[in-house]
Every structure is written in structure tokens, then in C-alpha cells.
Design an enzyme around this catalytic site. Structure first.
Site, PDB file in Angstrom:
ATOM      1  N   HIS A 198     -36.436 -11.117 -43.097  1.00  0.00           N
ATOM      2  CA  HIS A 198     -37.690 -10.362 -43.105  1.00  0.00           C
ATOM      3  C   HIS A 198     -38.907 -11.276 -43.245  1.00  0.00           C
ATOM      4  O   HIS A 198     -40.043 -10.809 -43.368  1.00  0.00           O
ATOM      5  CB  HIS A 198     -37.646  -9.347 -44.264  1.00  0.00           C
ATOM      6  CG  HIS A 198     -38.687  -8.295 -44.211  1.00  0.00           C
ATOM      7  ND1 HIS A 198     -39.697  -8.196 -45.149  1.00  0.00           N
ATOM      8  CD2 HIS A 198     -38.900  -7.276 -43.337  1.00  0.00           C
ATOM      9  CE1 HIS A 198     -40.462  -7.156 -44.876  1.00  0.00           C
ATOM     10  NE2 HIS A 198     -40.009  -6.582 -43.780  1.00  0.00           N
ATOM     11  N   LYS A 216     -48.441  -6.657 -48.386  1.00  0.00           N
ATOM     12  CA  LYS A 216     -47.649  -6.878 -49.596  1.00  0.00           C
ATOM     13  C   LYS A 216     -48.433  -7.854 -50.483  1.00  0.00           C
ATOM     14  O   LYS A 216     -48.290  -9.078 -50.385  1.00  0.00           O
ATOM     15  CB  LYS A 216     -46.277  -7.470 -49.266  1.00  0.00           C
ATOM     16  CG  LYS A 216     -45.464  -6.651 -48.230  1.00  0.00           C
ATOM     17  CD  LYS A 216     -45.675  -7.156 -46.838  1.00  0.00           C
ATOM     18  CE  LYS A 216     -44.688  -6.645 -45.816  1.00  0.00           C
ATOM     19  NZ  LYS A 216     -44.439  -5.243 -45.727  1.00  0.00           N
ATOM     20  N   LYS A 266     -42.003 -13.938 -42.529  1.00  0.00           N
ATOM     21  CA  LYS A 266     -43.024 -14.193 -41.513  1.00  0.00           C
ATOM     22  C   LYS A 266     -43.626 -15.559 -41.816  1.00  0.00           C
ATOM     23  O   LYS A 266     -44.423 -15.700 -42.755  1.00  0.00           O
ATOM     24  CB  LYS A 266     -44.135 -13.132 -41.534  1.00  0.00           C
ATOM     25  CG  LYS A 266     -43.684 -11.741 -41.102  1.00  0.00           C
ATOM     26  CD  LYS A 266     -43.240 -10.917 -42.256  1.00  0.00           C
ATOM     27  CE  LYS A 266     -42.909  -9.489 -41.801  1.00  0.00           C
ATOM     28  NZ  LYS A 266     -42.089  -8.783 -42.787  1.00  0.00           N
ATOM     29  N   ASP A 319     -47.423 -28.588 -37.338  1.00  0.00           N
ATOM     30  CA  ASP A 319     -47.587 -30.023 -37.594  1.00  0.00           C
ATOM     31  C   ASP A 319     -47.494 -30.394 -39.072  1.00  0.00           C
ATOM     32  O   ASP A 319     -47.969 -31.465 -39.473  1.00  0.00           O
ATOM     33  CB  ASP A 319     -48.935 -30.519 -37.044  1.00  0.00           C
ATOM     34  CG  ASP A 319     -49.007 -30.474 -35.520  1.00  0.00           C
ATOM     35  OD1 ASP A 319     -47.937 -30.418 -34.883  1.00  0.00           O
ATOM     36  OD2 ASP A 319     -50.124 -30.494 -34.977  1.00  0.00           O
ATOM     37  N   HIS A 368     -49.246  -1.811 -44.728  1.00  0.00           N
ATOM     38  CA  HIS A 368     -48.081  -2.688 -44.573  1.00  0.00           C
ATOM     39  C   HIS A 368     -48.251  -3.981 -45.358  1.00  0.00           C
ATOM     40  O   HIS A 368     -47.346  -4.802 -45.415  1.00  0.00           O
ATOM     41  CB  HIS A 368     -47.849  -2.992 -43.085  1.00  0.00           C
ATOM     42  CG  HIS A 368     -46.543  -3.655 -42.789  1.00  0.00           C
ATOM     43  ND1 HIS A 368     -46.437  -5.002 -42.497  1.00  0.00           N
ATOM     44  CD2 HIS A 368     -45.284  -3.161 -42.763  1.00  0.00           C
ATOM     45  CE1 HIS A 368     -45.163  -5.305 -42.280  1.00  0.00           C
ATOM     46  NE2 HIS A 368     -44.443  -4.211 -42.446  1.00  0.00           N
ATOM     47  N   ASP A 386     -55.324  -9.747 -63.051  1.00  0.00           N
ATOM     48  CA  ASP A 386     -56.437 -10.247 -63.870  1.00  0.00           C
ATOM     49  C   ASP A 386     -57.507 -10.958 -63.050  1.00  0.00           C
ATOM     50  O   ASP A 386     -58.350 -11.692 -63.627  1.00  0.00           O
ATOM     51  CB  ASP A 386     -55.922 -11.199 -64.966  1.00  0.00           C
ATOM     52  CG  ASP A 386     -55.040 -10.494 -65.972  1.00  0.00           C
ATOM     53  OD1 ASP A 386     -55.120  -9.243 -66.061  1.00  0.00           O
ATOM     54  OD2 ASP A 386     -54.259 -11.177 -66.664  1.00  0.00           O
TER      55      ASP A 386
END
Length: 519
Positions: free
Chosen positions: A253, A437, A255, A260, A435, A442
């Protein structure tokens, strides 16, 4: 009728049908044998008891134990049999061994080649000693070091991230590493693919890896071979096959883009048009991503190479990329903000992403802001989140106003009563689907990545994230993004929820939550 035939002849239908046939054959064979030899049935019943006892004593989360025990007891004999088949097949054993080897290689390499020393830990020791607990755990037990001398940029949407990603890909001179859960044909992928083809033709090393779930509905089964024809090194993680195996429930899952060794991207954004609102699905698609430059890029390089080599038995020189990175990046960016790029591996038993979330929740003093598409948590995480609210921390949850999955919607709402009674504020994003996350604590530390707050992300999938401490601009941008989203959201009140949420949805949601550890 045409739609029905498309479903019947789809790869998804054929895979599901093959698995159901396999299950039917096992049930028929066992039933026939047990009827012919009564002692076999007695032995299988005793086996069910042994399996149930072994589940209780296994070192796993209580929610998983409960779900498996319900499964075993609800389906006498066959429940235990299928549990044993799923948990002990050869594929599971091989995957576990491969990733244990990769995890050890990762940890050993970091220990042997740590040119950064403990600068990040020294910074934390001066600013916030409590955060050193997470640092020690990550470095000593998992193998992901903290870094300073890193800069970054937060993107409050997929569109913003995509624009910068295209610009950075065009600058690539030596290599491009990309690892994504979803890839789909359309404007976004076509644009990126053209750049990758051009770079490969120029001699830039391009490695691209995507999850095998794409092969069911989005991409041709052998699409990786097409990419190879363009000069791109391509791999598929865990192609879906018609076989009984829990391994197929462990998806990649993540991404990740690394360019470089200088630049890295992560977040919630996959490579499909809905993520940049080029097409509309579930209203406006609210996502988030982050780009970093500097020392912390090394951890993303490490994560990518670990996954890339999951099916490689022979030794290779891939770690030379890290040596080069360490040599070239040292002290090129001067900052004392702390960054920790980390990966979740369902086979190492460490539950890294969950521990990052728990550490942030437990150390919160003033506020906790969370964006997540799904909210299905285990008892420990729920207890920590509600206790934070009860001890005076302002806790705000931003959830979708329009869900992509009805099962996720029903399961997420199961614990709304508990959250609201504890004083947690719940907001549903009116324009559409969240979508992103993201967790901000604080106003001083945050994490952005691919990790949803549900069982699948926290226990079953390969995931990644970036922990940020003390970077004023990134943290301010995240805080601003939260406030803008909350201004477009509807707050859920306890009275409204208790009086308007239907009983049948509560019942269905409870059933969904019981099954969620296995889904």
C-alpha cells in the site's frame, strides 16, 4: 446483460470462482472422508479445540484472536481446517523468511554505515527528551534512523503534489525509483509514463513497482512486460492468483518516489486521475502528500530497495545507492528539524506504523488532529485516543463526508458513541472523500504517509510514513490545511448521532468491525 457478461468474464470473477471451487473441493473431500470414517470427524473436532487454544495463546492482537476464534467456532471443523491451511501454507513461510532476511539486512547496514551519527537524537535531547523514546525504538529495533539536515514541502492536495512531482521527475539524472499501490490509465499516469520513457531512453535507471491488486481490475495482467519494453525495470508485488493464502491479503500500500537520492515523495496519492481530481469519484477527492530533500531521503531509498528485492535470492550491490546518498547528502542542507521516514512490514511483528501513532497520541499535551479515510481501531488505540480527550487534550477527527466503501463507513461509525462521549470532536468533510492520512500533535510534530487508521494498514499491509518534528513551515501548512478542511465540514454531535443513526446500520457496522481484522 452485457454488464453481467463483463463481470462473468472478468479476472476478478475467475479468481474468486477458482478459490470458491478450491474451498468446495476441500469441504466435499473432508465431508466424504468423515462420513466414511466416523473417527475422522472426531479427530477434526479435537483439532478444532487445539486450534482455538493455539489462537488464544498466539502473540497477536486481541481483535485478531477474537475474529479467528469466532470464525473457527462459527464453522465447526471447517473453520479450524481453513485457519490451518491459510496460516501454514508454504507461500506464507517463504514470504516471512524473505522479509525477515531483508529486515535484518536493513538493520545491519544502518548499524555498519551510520555516517550521520546521532545528530537527530542530540537535537531531540535538547528540545524534547520524551521524543527520544520513539527514536531509540526506531533505530535499535526496526533499523530506521532519524535525520536532521532535511527540508520539505507539504501538499494539501493531489493536484499540488502532481505538479511538483512532474517537475522533479524531469530533473532526474541518475535514477528514479517508484512504488505505488494503485496505477490506472488516464491523464496522471500517461503524463508520468511519458517522462519515465523519456528518462529511460536518456540512460536514467528507472525502476517501477506496483501492487498486484491492480491486475484484477485496472491493468493488464502482464502490464509490467509492456513497461519493460520501454526500458523501464518493472515489477509487480504479489500478483493475485486463485489460491488459498493469507499472503494475498498483505498488499503493498506504499506510495514512494525517490529521485537521484536527492528527493523523495510520499503520502496518500496514488497514480490515478481521481487522486488529482481529474475525474470525480465520491465528490472532491481530498488527499495529502509531502516531498523531502536531504538526509532523510535515505530511509525511503532503503524502503524501496527492501521491497524491490523481496523476491531476490542472490546478493546484489543495491546498497551502493545508500552509500552514494550518504556521501553526497552529508550536510548539504542545514536544518535542525527532525525527520523520520519509516516503513510498516506485516511480517516483522513490530507494528511500526501503529507504534508511531500511539507514541504521538500518548505524548500529546494540547491537541491531536487526525485526517483519515477509515477509522476502525483496536481496543488499545481507542483507549489511548479517548483517554487523551478525557485528560484535556483537544482531539479532532476529520473523516469523509462521502465514503468510497459502504463497509468502511458502517465499520467506522461503530465507535462514534464512545468517541463523542469522551469529548472527541468528529467532523465529516462535506465536499467529498478524505483520503489523506495525516496526524498533527500539539502543532509540534506530525506524520504524513500511506497509513490509514484501520486494521488493514496497521497490521496487514506494507505501508510508509514520514514523522516530522520542529519544521515550522511544514507544521504550519498542515495546521492550515486542517482548519480549511474543518471549515468545510459538518460536526457530528452525540445527540444527533444517537437519534438519527439507524439501528440496522449499527448492527451491520458491528458485524463489519468483527470481520475487519481479516478484510
Amino acid at each position: 446483460m452485457k454488464k453481467l457478461w463483463r463481470i462473468v468474464y472478468s479476472r476478478t470473477f475467475l479468481v474468486v470462482l477458482s478459490i470458491l471451487v478450491a474451498v468446495g473441493v476441500i469441504i466435499a473431500a473432508v465431508s466424504f472422508t468423515a462420513n466414511a470414517i466416523p473417527a475422522v470427524w472426531l479427530a477434526l473436532e479435537l483439532f478444532s479445540i487445539v486450534v482455538a487454544v493455539s489462537i488464544v495463546n498466539r502473540p497477536m492482537n486481541a481483535a485478531f484472536k477474537l475474529t479467528w476464534i469466532v470464525f473457527v467456532l462459527a464453522i465447526p471443523v471447517f473453520g479450524a481446517l481453513f485457519y490451518y491451511i491459510l496460516q501454514s501454507n508454504l507461500e506464507v513461510i517463504l514470504y516471512r523468511r524473505r522479509f525477515e532476511y531483508q529486515a535484518k539486512a536493513l538493520h545491519d547496514y544502518i548499524c555498519e554505515h551510520d555516517v550521520y551519527g546521532h545528530k537527530a537524537q542530540d537535537v531531540l535531547a535538547q528540545k524534547d527528551k520524551e521524543q527520544l523514546k520513539l527514536a531509540h525504538y526506531m533505530e535499535d529495533y526496526v533499523g530506521y534512523p532519524l535525520h536532521v539536515n532535511t527540508d520539505g514541502q507539504y501538499f494539501p492536495s493531489g493536484e499540488a503534489m502532481f505538479k511538483t512531482l512532474v517537475e522533479e521527475l524531469k530533473k532526474a539524472q541518475r535514477y528514479i525509483f517508484m512504488e505505488y499501490f494503485i496505477v490506472d490509465f488516464g491523464y496522471m499516469w500517461d503524463t508520468i509514463l511519458e517522462i519515465l520513457k523519456e528518462k529511460a531512453a536518456q540512460g536514467v535507471e528507472v525502476r517501477f513497482m506496483y501492487d498486484g491488486m491492480n491486475s484484477l481490475t485496472l491493468l493488464p495482467y502482464s502490464y509490467y512486460k509492456t513497461l519493460r519494453q520501454y526500458g523501464i525495470q518493472a515489477k509487480v508485488f504479489s500478483q493475485i492468483i486463485p489460491a488459498l493464502s493469507t499472503v494475498q491479503n498483505n498488499r503493498d500500500h506504499r506510495k514512494i518516489t525517490v529521485i537521484d537520492g536527492q528527493v523523495a515523495f510520499t503520502g496518500g496519492v496514488n497514480l490515478a486521475d481521481e487522486y488529482i481530481n481529474q475525474i470525480k469519484r465520491f465528490g472532491y477527492w481530498k488527499d495529502a502528500a509531502i516531498m523531502i530533500k536531504g538526509e532523510a531521503v535515505a530511509n525511503f531509498t532503503l524502503m524501496f530497495l527492501q521491497m524491490w528485492n523481496f523476491d531476490t535470492k542472490e546478493e546484489n550491490d543495491d546498497f551502493l545507492y545508500l552509500q552514494e546518498h550518504m556521501a553526497n547528502q552529508k550536510d548539504t542542507i542545514q536544518t535542525d528539524s527532525v525527520f523520520l521516514a519509516y516503513g510498516e512490514n506485516p511480517f516483522d511483528g513490530e507494528e511500526v506504523a501503529r507504534r508511531v501513532y500511539l507514541d504521538m497520541i500518548q505524548s500529546a499535551r494540547e491537541s491531536i488532529d487526525i485526517m483519515t479515510p477509515y477509522l476502525v481501531l483496536d481496543d488499545e488505540t481507542i483507549d489511548n485516543l479517548t483517554y487523551a480527550a478525557k485528560r484535556g487534550v483537544q482531539v479532532r477527527l476529520l473523516l469523509p463526508g462521502i465514503y468510497d466503501k459502504q463497509s468502511a463507513y458502517l465499520a467506522s461509525r461503530t465507535d462514534f458513541d464512545l468517541y463523542l462521549k469522551a469529548g472527541i470532536a468528529i467532523y465529516e468533510y462535506t465536499p467529498g472523500f478524505v483520503h489523506a492520512k495525516v496526524m498533527l500533535v500539539d502543532g509540534k510534530r506530525a506524520t504524513v504517509g500511506s497509513v490509514n487508521m484501520d486494521f488493514r494498514s496497521l497490521y496487514l499491509n506494507f505501508e510508509c510514513g514520514l514523522y516530522i518534528y520542529g519544521h515550522k513551515q511544514i507544521l504550519a501548512d498542515i495546521a492550515e490545511d486542517f482548519e480549511e478542511c474543518l471549515a468545510q465540514s459538518k460536526q457530528v454531535t452525540l445527540e444527533e448521532f444517537q437519534t438519527t443513526y439507524p439501528l440496522y446500520k449499527r448492527i451491520i457496522g458491528c458485524c463489519m468491525k468483527i470481520l475487519s481484522p481479516l478484510m
